[in-house]
Motif scaffolding. Structure first.
Motif, PDB file in Angstrom:
ATOM      1  N   THR A 116     -12.261   2.062  -2.064  1.00 21.56           N
ATOM      2  CA  THR A 116     -11.272   1.779  -1.021  1.00 21.56           C
ATOM      3  C   THR A 116     -11.096   2.967  -0.081  1.00 21.56           C
ATOM      4  OG1 THR A 116     -10.084   0.376  -2.601  1.00 21.56           O
ATOM      5  CG2 THR A 116      -8.915   1.007  -0.593  1.00 21.56           C
ATOM      6  N   GLN A 215     -11.480  -5.235  -2.881  1.00 14.02           N
ATOM      7  CA  GLN A 215     -10.381  -4.789  -2.016  1.00 14.02           C
ATOM      8  C   GLN A 215      -9.253  -5.824  -1.977  1.00 14.02           C
ATOM      9  OE1 GLN A 215     -10.947  -1.808  -1.363  1.00 14.02           O
ATOM     10  NE2 GLN A 215     -13.165  -1.623  -1.251  1.00 14.02           N
ATOM     11  N   TRP A 242      -4.989  -5.382   2.858  1.00 11.08           N
ATOM     12  CA  TRP A 242      -6.384  -5.789   2.693  1.00 11.08           C
ATOM     13  C   TRP A 242      -6.523  -7.301   2.607  1.00 11.08           C
ATOM     14  CZ3 TRP A 242     -10.795  -3.310   3.362  1.00 11.08           C
ATOM     15  CH2 TRP A 242     -10.783  -1.917   3.400  1.00 11.08           C
TER      16      TRP A 242
END
Length: 313
Positions: A116, A215, A242
């Motif tokens: 991430t 994610q 996200w």
């Protein structure tokens, strides 16, 4: 699902395979006899018996590794695989959003193909592009297949002239900077090409696809506050969502108790992570990921040590 959650926490994924299934059968029996001899009464006799049957299956797991398997995880999806997947019934929008990170320079969150990132990705134009390509596919205004090129065949996308005036067609041609009025465009992996008669795809690796989908895993607030995951921040310092990147594609929820309406659920780090049974988009993408994994990873070598678990208890 566990691997997606592990990758969101920056823990290493672990791939295992069922290497053997054995079953142990047990049969036991017994017999008994009895009798009563009483004066001034009829004699009584009894015979009894019993048979017991039990089965204990044992499943053996072994980790998948080896050079070939790792190379398949890291190798980009071949540019011709979208054709195979599309012909299997999957929508081009789902295929492109999962497998492609650049399309003629239009970015699909390329930095999400790893751990991430700290800052938000570029993705909005690509989602709009993928949706409009899907719109053309449903209107039968777009075809994907192969075309002869000398002694070889090359993957191509064909735009039908009957839909040349459709807004979606004009938007696709504009976003991809294609030659207006042209019908057939070659799909290529060449990242440096500048011809307007080709569509350049930069695909994700299988590992990149897993990172991309990870994610979308919702993280418990207590873990985010403890710094156990990367929190992506907008320019104003607010947390980036996200879920916007994978909205309509894939979402994994989290809860402290085992979820009641989960299509698939896994417990990790003291929390439950799950795909809701009513979330048809996420269930479809999860099934798509399974097919893609089998297609991309292929057969892999199982190695020792072996973990054997009795599943009959």
């Amino acid at each position: 699902l566990v691997n997606l959650v592990r990758m969101r926490y920056r823990d290493s994924p672990l791939f295992i395979d069922v290497s053997a299934i054995a079953s142990q059968l047990n049969i036991t029996g017994g017999a008994s006899a009895s009798g009563n001899l009483l004066p001034n009464a009829a004699d009584t006799y009894g015979i009894g018996g019993s048979v017991e049957f039990s089965e204990t299956p044992t499943t053996s797991y072994s980790p998948l590794q080896g050079e070939d398997f790792v190379k398949r995880l890291l190798a980009p999806v071949r540019v011709d695989q979208p054709i195979l997947l599309s012909n299997s019934g999957w929508s081009l929008s789902r295929i492109l959003r999962v497998c492609v990170q650049h399309m003629n320079g239009v970015a699909n969150a390329p930095r999400a193909s790893g751990p991430t990132p700290d800052t938000p990705p570029q993705y909005a134009d690509f989602i709009r592009l993928a949706d409009q390509i899907r719109e053309l596919q449903l209107a039968n205004a777009l075809e994907i297949g192969y075309q002869a090129s000398g002694e070889q065949t090359v993957p191509v996308i064909r735009l039908k002239p009957s839909a040349s005036a459709a807004p979606a067609m004009n938007n696709v041609v504009s976003l991809l900077d294609l030659e207006p009025g042209r019908e057939t465009f070659v799909l290529t992996e060449d990242p440096l090409g500048a011809n307007r008669d080709a569509i350049r795809l930069r695909t994700r690796s299988l590992l990149g696809i897993l990172y991309y989908l990870s994610q979308s895993v919702a993280i418990p607030a207590v873990d985010a506050e403890a710094g156990k995951v990367t929190v992506t921040l907008n320019a104003d310092g607010s947390p980036f969502d996200w879920g916007d990147v994978t909205r309509g594609l894939f979402q994994v929820g989290t809860t402290s108790a085992r979820p009641d309406s989960a299509a698939v659920a896994a417990r990790y780090r003291g929390h439950w992570f799950y795909i809701d049974d009513a979330d048809l988009d996420s269930k479809s993408t999860f099934a798509f990921l399974s097919q893609l994994f089998a297609l991309q990873a292929g057969s892999a070598e199982s190695v020792k040590p072996v973990l054997t678990l009795p599943v009959g208890n």
